[in-house]
Design a protein around this motif. Structure first.
Motif, PDB file in Angstrom:
ATOM      1  N   CYS A 529       0.828  -1.201   0.000  1.00 54.67           N
ATOM      2  CA  CYS A 529       0.000   0.000   0.000  1.00 54.67           C
ATOM      3  C   CYS A 529       0.864   1.254   0.000  1.00 54.67           C
ATOM      4  O   CYS A 529       0.557   2.242  -0.691  1.00 54.67           O
ATOM      5  N   ALA A 530       1.964   1.252   0.764  1.00 52.98           N
ATOM      6  CA  ALA A 530       2.827   2.421   0.856  1.00 52.98           C
ATOM      7  C   ALA A 530       3.472   2.739  -0.484  1.00 52.98           C
ATOM      8  O   ALA A 530       3.614   3.921  -0.856  1.00 52.98           O
ATOM      9  N   GLU A 531       3.859   1.701  -1.226  1.00 57.87           N
ATOM     10  CA  GLU A 531       4.452   1.956  -2.539  1.00 57.87           C
ATOM     11  C   GLU A 531       3.435   2.592  -3.482  1.00 57.87           C
ATOM     12  O   GLU A 531       3.779   3.432  -4.314  1.00 57.87           O
ATOM     13  N   ARG A 534       3.097   6.499  -2.907  1.00 56.59           N
ATOM     14  CA  ARG A 534       4.176   7.445  -3.203  1.00 56.59           C
ATOM     15  C   ARG A 534       3.816   8.358  -4.375  1.00 56.59           C
ATOM     16  O   ARG A 534       4.162   9.533  -4.395  1.00 56.59           O
ATOM     17  N   VAL A 535       3.109   7.783  -5.383  1.00 51.46           N
ATOM     18  CA  VAL A 535       2.716   8.616  -6.518  1.00 51.46           C
ATOM     19  C   VAL A 535       1.657   9.629  -6.092  1.00 51.46           C
ATOM     20  O   VAL A 535       1.692  10.802  -6.485  1.00 51.46           O
ATOM     21  N   LEU A 536       0.710   9.176  -5.219  1.00 52.97           N
ATOM     22  CA  LEU A 536      -0.345  10.072  -4.776  1.00 52.97           C
ATOM     23  C   LEU A 536       0.160  11.153  -3.824  1.00 52.97           C
ATOM     24  O   LEU A 536      -0.454  12.220  -3.698  1.00 52.97           O
ATOM     25  N   ALA A 537       1.270  10.881  -3.126  1.00 52.95           N
ATOM     26  CA  ALA A 537       1.787  11.846  -2.147  1.00 52.95           C
ATOM     27  C   ALA A 537       2.308  13.101  -2.814  1.00 52.95           C
ATOM     28  O   ALA A 537       2.354  14.174  -2.199  1.00 52.95           O
ATOM     29  N   ASP A 565      -6.223   3.158   3.220  1.00 52.63           N
ATOM     30  CA  ASP A 565      -6.519   4.147   2.179  1.00 52.63           C
ATOM     31  C   ASP A 565      -7.247   5.354   2.772  1.00 52.63           C
ATOM     32  O   ASP A 565      -6.947   6.510   2.424  1.00 52.63           O
ATOM     33  N   LYS A 566      -8.209   5.091   3.639  1.00 51.48           N
ATOM     34  CA  LYS A 566      -8.933   6.197   4.257  1.00 51.48           C
ATOM     35  C   LYS A 566      -7.995   7.082   5.084  1.00 51.48           C
ATOM     36  O   LYS A 566      -8.084   8.316   5.049  1.00 51.48           O
ATOM     37  N   ALA A 571      -4.726  12.028   5.688  1.00 51.44           N
ATOM     38  CA  ALA A 571      -3.431  12.666   5.924  1.00 51.44           C
ATOM     39  C   ALA A 571      -3.042  13.567   4.764  1.00 51.44           C
ATOM     40  O   ALA A 571      -2.503  14.668   4.959  1.00 51.44           O
ATOM     41  N   ARG A 572      -3.309  13.132   3.549  1.00 48.75           N
ATOM     42  CA  ARG A 572      -2.959  13.955   2.393  1.00 48.75           C
ATOM     43  C   ARG A 572      -3.813  15.214   2.334  1.00 48.75           C
ATOM     44  O   ARG A 572      -3.357  16.278   1.921  1.00 48.75           O
ATOM     45  N   SER A 573      -5.047  15.115   2.781  1.00 47.72           N
ATOM     46  CA  SER A 573      -5.939  16.279   2.730  1.00 47.72           C
ATOM     47  C   SER A 573      -5.489  17.375   3.694  1.00 47.72           C
ATOM     48  O   SER A 573      -5.655  18.566   3.398  1.00 47.72           O
TER      49      SER A 573
END
Length: 681
Positions: A529-531, A534-537, A565-566, A571-573
């Motif tokens: 999931c972490a890999e 990385r693109v979404l971060a 995912d949630k 966190a990204r938001s």
């Protein structure tokens, strides 16, 4: 302050019990003392009347010179070395306004009567007694009186040494001359002489003549008063057991004494220094004076010939009196004094003293018993209150823990609330909490099913709106109305997105409830999931911390990935483009901990426990883009459901360095099914 400490402070209030008991013992001891005072005072009055009936004459009421008893012959040298024992009782007489012109001491033994006189006279005009100028020089005229006969002698000397004082006038029955020693110093002169007991007078008169004041007046005759052995023997016969009787003159001089204060106590009754100290400082009456009462009666005249004390002087003023005196060791002495009268004239006092060591022993025994009982009562009370406080605190903690567990579970009780069957106030409180949690649980269930209900109810109206908008596209509408049509179509699309999100949430909840567990490697799942994140971060720094070895786990990997995912979306938001996101996986025994942290704004303190509830969100409305579907706050609710499915819990907290927020998932795994239920080994 804890409840047990408060109860301990309440227990300390029982210290008033020994205080009240101490006051009771003091009052009882005071009543006993008053009874003894009245008894001894009655004995003194009876003894005074008995002396009058027996014809024992009390001392004369006029002024007197006290004659001390000495144990052996005294050296006649003019000095006061042999008189040191009697100096505290020297009698002073005024002359022409001088308050201490003459100081006289008298003593006697079996053969002689001794006289020591000291005259204060700073002027010096000395001549021999036989010199013609002696009348105007410094000298002392001494008058001896015996019955109706008297004789006057002139005592003078030109220099220190022996003197010879001839008789000036008077009866030939008294000596024709007196001899003695004359000594001088810077303050005056002193005279010492002696008389045979056969020549001893019963009165003395002094006339001090100072050359600087030649017209001095003669002093009055003074009776000789001493210790009366016959009266002492009579008092010894009449004295009650363990009581000492003393007869004193009107000036406080001891005339006779009899009786004894000795009281033999068994060794078992010895109360020791500690009990004596307690009695002396907590119970004993205030001492009326500092006089020591245990003087030997046989030698008392040589040790303490003049008595002192408020009780004695009150009796010498005509009123009976009692008093208490401190004794050694740690005892008290009762004193009763009554006046002695003869022909309506006050002639002295009769003093009775009684030592009562049993009174301190009884008072100490009562006080000791009271203290022991009070301490035991205090100890038992303190232990009972501590036990009561411990049980009460344990019951309150049980209710608190159950309440906190229900609060973390959204108001749902894992079992019956403790203490609901209790009949006391805590039982009432537990039942009130139970009714409250029932209301909260019903409201929570309503909120959790609200999304599915709304999505179902909004489907038909939304379809009508969309079909109406499609029909309007085929109509010839004015150009001015086209923007409004476009806005209506955009709103309908957003409303459709909301309905789809609520439907999706309902499906996720149903999927979570019916999820099947399997064995998986949680480390590999989180790493994969972490890999993908990385693109979404984007420009954000993604930090991943995983165990070095595989981490077996029994659960629903798809749901765990969905919860992850949630958390990542959340966190990204809330993190800035140049911020960071951290993913950490740890294994702690039978429990695994999955943490997702991000930089950004901190959580409000009041929202940390509500973030995982349904329809709760902290996103600002102004941050939503045009055409973007509103956030309903269902993502973190799904995270909590996944954690609870895996026998764990979800939590959120601000980082210790206040740089961001951390979300944690503690999971123990889903329970394994039996083989009979279709589970493969």
């Amino acid at each position: 302050m804890s409840l047990r400490l408060k109860l301990l402070l309440v227990a300390l209030s029982t210290l008033t019990l020994p205080w009240a008991g101490w006051q009771f013992v003091r009052q009882t001891e005071a009543v006993l003392r008053q009874g003894q005072e009245q008894t001894l005072l009655a004995s003194a009055s009876t003894l005074a009347r008995a002396l009058d009936v027996l014809g024992i004459e009390p001392p004369r009421p006029d002024a007197a010179l006290y004659v001390h008893e000495c144990s052996g012959p005294m050296r006649i040298d003019g000095y006061a070395d042999d008189w040191q024992a009697f100096r505290p009782y020297a009698q002073t007489f005024a002359a022409d306004g001088d308050s201490a012109k003459l100081q006289v001491m008298l003593a006697e033994d079996a053969q002689w009567l001794y006289l020591h006189a000291q005259v204060r006279d700073a002027t010096r005009q000395r001549v021999d007694a036989r010199d013609i100028a002696v009348a105007s020089s410094d000298h002392l005229d001494l008058t001896l009186i015996r019955g109706t006969q008297s004789r006057r002698y002139r005592i003078a000397n030109a220099a220190p040494g022996s003197f010879d004082a001839p008789a000036i006038d008077g009866s030939d029955a008294l000596p024709a001359r007196l001899s003695g020693e004359w000594q001088e110093d810077g303050s005056g002169y002193s005279i010492e002489l002696r008389l045979a007991r056969s020549d001893a007078p019963d009165h003395l008169a002094f006339d001090v003549v100072d050359s600087a004041m030649p017209h001095a007046s003669a002093g009055p005759p003074l009776a000789l008063l001493g210790y009366n052995d016959a009266t002492a023997r009579m008092l010894a016969r009449l004295a009650p057991d363990h009581v000492r009787v003393r007869m004193v003159s009107a000036d406080g001089w001891l005339v006779a004494a009899g009786g004894s204060l000795d009281v033999e106590l068994p060794a078992s009754e010895d109360h020791g220094w500690l009990a004596g100290f307690i009695y002396r400082h907590l119970l004993a009456p205030a001492a009326s004076d500092r006089q020591s009462p245990y003087a030997n009666v046989d030698t008392f005249a040589a040790i303490d010939p003049r008595l002192q004390g408020d009780d004695l002087w009150q009796a010498l003023s005509g009123a009976p009196a009692t008093g208490w005196r401190a004794t050694d060791p740690n005892g008290v002495l009762l004193v009763a004094a009554v006046p002695l009268r003869s022909e309506d004239a006050l002639r002295g006092a009769l003093v009775l003293e009684q030592a009562n060591p049993a009174l301190p022993i009884l008072a100490n025994r009562a006080l000791s018993s009271l203290l022991v009982a009070s301490l035991l009562a205090l100890l038992v009370t303190a232990l009972l209150l501590l036990l009561f406080g411990g049980v009460l605190g344990w019951r309150i903690r049980r209710l608190r823990n159950a309440t906190e567990r229900a609060t973390r579970a959204g108001g749902r009780l894992a079992g019956p609330l403790p203490l609901v069957d209790a009949k006391d106030e805590l039982g009432d409180l537990a039942r009130s909490f139970g009714r409250l949690f029932d209301e909260v649980s019903s409201y929570t269930d309503y909120l959790q099913t609200l999304a599915s209900k709304l999505s179902h109810e909004l489907q038909t109206p939304l379809a009508i709106v969309k079909s109406s908008l499609d029909n309007l596209d085929h109509q010839n509408l004015p150009e001015a109305s086209l923007p409004y049509l476009e806005r209506a179509r955009d709103g309908a699309g957003r409303l459709g997105g909301i309905v789809r999100a609520m439907s999706e949430s309902s499906r996720v909840e149903r999927a979570i409830a019916s999820a099947e567990a399997e064995d998986c490697d949680l480390r590999a799942l989180v790493s994969g999931c972490a890999e993908g994140y990385r693109v979404l971060a984007g420009a954000r720094a993604l930090r991943v911390s995983l165990p070095a070895s595989p981490l077996p786990f029994h659960g629903a990997p798809d749901l765990i990935a969905q919860a992850l995912d949630k958390l990542f979306d959340n966190a990204r938001s809330f993190s800035a483009e140049d911020g960071w996101i951290s993913i950490t996986l740890e294994g702690s025994g039978a429990e695994v901990i999955l943490r997702m942290a991000n930089s950004g704004p901190l959580l409000p303190q009041a929202m940390q426990d509500r973030l995982f509830d349904s329809l709760v969100s902290l996103r600002e409305r102004s941050a939503r883009g045009v055409g973007e579907t509103p956030h309903l706050g269902l993502g973190l609710h799904v995270v909590r459901l996944v954690a609870e499915l895996h026998q764990g819990q979800a939590s959120a907290a601000n980082l210790a360095d206040a740089t961001g927020v951390e979300f944690s998932l503690r999971m123990s795994g889903m329970p394994r099914r039996r083989l009979s239920e279709g589970e493969h080994p």
